[in-house]
Scaffold this motif. Sequence first.
Motif, PDB file in Angstrom:
ATOM      1  N   VAL A  45       4.630  -1.996  -6.107  1.00 49.70           N
ATOM      2  CA  VAL A  45       5.920  -1.454  -5.659  1.00 49.70           C
ATOM      3  C   VAL A  45       6.436  -0.421  -6.662  1.00 49.70           C
ATOM      4  O   VAL A  45       6.519  -0.697  -7.855  1.00 49.70           O
ATOM      5  N   ASN A  46       6.771   0.767  -6.153  1.00 47.06           N
ATOM      6  CA  ASN A  46       7.386   1.801  -6.994  1.00 47.06           C
ATOM      7  C   ASN A  46       8.618   2.426  -6.346  1.00 47.06           C
ATOM      8  O   ASN A  46       9.227   3.326  -6.915  1.00 47.06           O
ATOM      9  N   ARG A  47       8.961   1.963  -5.146  1.00 45.57           N
ATOM     10  CA  ARG A  47      10.192   2.386  -4.466  1.00 45.57           C
ATOM     11  C   ARG A  47      10.834   1.160  -3.835  1.00 45.57           C
ATOM     12  O   ARG A  47      10.159   0.377  -3.173  1.00 45.57           O
ATOM     13  N   ILE A  48      12.151   1.023  -4.050  1.00 47.03           N
ATOM     14  CA  ILE A  48      12.885  -0.116  -3.518  1.00 47.03           C
ATOM     15  C   ILE A  48      14.032   0.401  -2.665  1.00 47.03           C
ATOM     16  O   ILE A  48      14.819   1.232  -3.119  1.00 47.03           O
ATOM     17  N   LEU A  49      14.120  -0.104  -1.440  1.00 45.42           N
ATOM     18  CA  LEU A  49      15.205   0.240  -0.537  1.00 45.42           C
ATOM     19  C   LEU A  49      16.056  -1.000  -0.288  1.00 45.42           C
ATOM     20  O   LEU A  49      15.522  -2.048   0.085  1.00 45.42           O
ATOM     21  N   VAL A  50      17.356  -0.881  -0.513  1.00 44.29           N
ATOM     22  CA  VAL A  50      18.302  -1.940  -0.175  1.00 44.29           C
ATOM     23  C   VAL A  50      18.989  -1.475   1.096  1.00 44.29           C
ATOM     24  O   VAL A  50      19.602  -0.396   1.122  1.00 44.29           O
ATOM     25  N   HIS A  67       0.797  -1.228   0.000  1.00 44.45           N
ATOM     26  CA  HIS A  67       0.000   0.000   0.000  1.00 44.45           C
ATOM     27  C   HIS A  67       0.827   1.275   0.000  1.00 44.45           C
ATOM     28  O   HIS A  67       0.360   2.297  -0.506  1.00 44.45           O
ATOM     29  N   ALA A  68       2.044   1.244   0.523  1.00 44.72           N
ATOM     30  CA  ALA A  68       2.913   2.417   0.459  1.00 44.72           C
ATOM     31  C   ALA A  68       3.813   2.362  -0.778  1.00 44.72           C
ATOM     32  O   ALA A  68       4.644   3.244  -0.985  1.00 44.72           O
ATOM     33  N   GLY A  69       3.675   1.304  -1.584  1.00 44.41           N
ATOM     34  CA  GLY A  69       4.478   1.163  -2.795  1.00 44.41           C
ATOM     35  C   GLY A  69       5.935   0.847  -2.537  1.00 44.41           C
ATOM     36  O   GLY A  69       6.785   1.070  -3.389  1.00 44.41           O
ATOM     37  N   VAL A  70       6.239   0.281  -1.369  1.00 41.45           N
ATOM     38  CA  VAL A  70       7.621   0.084  -0.933  1.00 41.45           C
ATOM     39  C   VAL A  70       8.002  -1.393  -0.929  1.00 41.45           C
ATOM     40  O   VAL A  70       7.213  -2.244  -0.514  1.00 41.45           O
ATOM     41  N   HIS A 109      12.674   2.220 -15.201  1.00 36.64           N
ATOM     42  CA  HIS A 109      13.417   3.350 -14.628  1.00 36.64           C
ATOM     43  C   HIS A 109      12.535   4.241 -13.759  1.00 36.64           C
ATOM     44  O   HIS A 109      13.052   5.010 -12.948  1.00 36.64           O
ATOM     45  N   SER A 110      11.235   4.131 -13.912  1.00 29.31           N
ATOM     46  CA  SER A 110      10.321   4.921 -13.080  1.00 29.31           C
ATOM     47  C   SER A 110      10.322   4.456 -11.626  1.00 29.31           C
ATOM     48  O   SER A 110       9.913   5.198 -10.727  1.00 29.31           O
ATOM     49  N   VAL A 111      10.793   3.246 -11.377  1.00 31.01           N
ATOM     50  CA  VAL A 111      10.881   2.724 -10.006  1.00 31.01           C
ATOM     51  C   VAL A 111      12.118   3.337  -9.351  1.00 31.01           C
ATOM     52  O   VAL A 111      13.219   3.266  -9.885  1.00 31.01           O
ATOM     53  N   LYS A 112      11.938   3.962  -8.231  1.00 34.37           N
ATOM     54  CA  LYS A 112      13.038   4.596  -7.508  1.00 34.37           C
ATOM     55  C   LYS A 112      13.746   3.553  -6.656  1.00 34.37           C
ATOM     56  O   LYS A 112      13.097   2.796  -5.926  1.00 34.37           O
ATOM     57  N   VAL A 113      15.079   3.517  -6.755  1.00 30.95           N
ATOM     58  CA  VAL A 113      15.885   2.536  -6.023  1.00 30.95           C
ATOM     59  C   VAL A 113      16.920   3.280  -5.206  1.00 30.95           C
ATOM     60  O   VAL A 113      17.661   4.119  -5.744  1.00 30.95           O
ATOM     61  N   GLY A 114      16.984   3.003  -3.923  1.00 32.26           N
ATOM     62  CA  GLY A 114      17.953   3.652  -3.052  1.00 32.26           C
ATOM     63  C   GLY A 114      18.736   2.653  -2.233  1.00 32.26           C
ATOM     64  O   GLY A 114      18.225   1.590  -1.871  1.00 32.26           O
TER      65      GLY A 114
END
Length: 165
Positions: free
Chosen positions: A82-87, A29-32, A145-150
């Motif tokens: 999912v639209n944001r990915i945190l490693v 739900h938070a796209g994470v 590329h629209s998916v943000k990865v940090g």
Amino acid sequence: MGDEFDDLLAANAAYAADFKGGDFDGIAHAGVAIVTCMDSRIDPLRMLGLHHGDAKIFRNPGGRVTPQAVEALVLGVHLLNVNRILVIPHTRCAMTASTQEELRERVGRSAGQDAAWQEFDVVEDQMAALEEDVAKIRSHPLIPHSVKVGGFLYDVDTGRLERML
């Protein structure tokens, strides 16, 4: 059956008594999506102010982006919102503190048998590994590329998360 899981089953019964997540749809739900270590000092949802149903979480020793993690991320991006990915690796990680040989020896000693055949994903340089993992996700053909990865580092002593990449 034995008593070795009774405490956990009792805790589950208490949890289920007022469980309200049965109608959850399974999307993030938070796209994470979070890839992090299996270390029990990490509480992925709480450290980001998230709640049940907000994120997809993939955990493994060292918080590495393994083929299984990539599979989870691709599914998360295309099917689970999912639209944001945190490693997120962390400080004082056991996978950074030992060599392959040391882990094999320690596990072998604990198991009472030779563990020289077992592979462990030891992290020799945590920043280089984080850079490699973030690049692996950003360059994957099924992750747009629209998916943000940090890339981040979690400090197990302070609870702070620092953006590294």
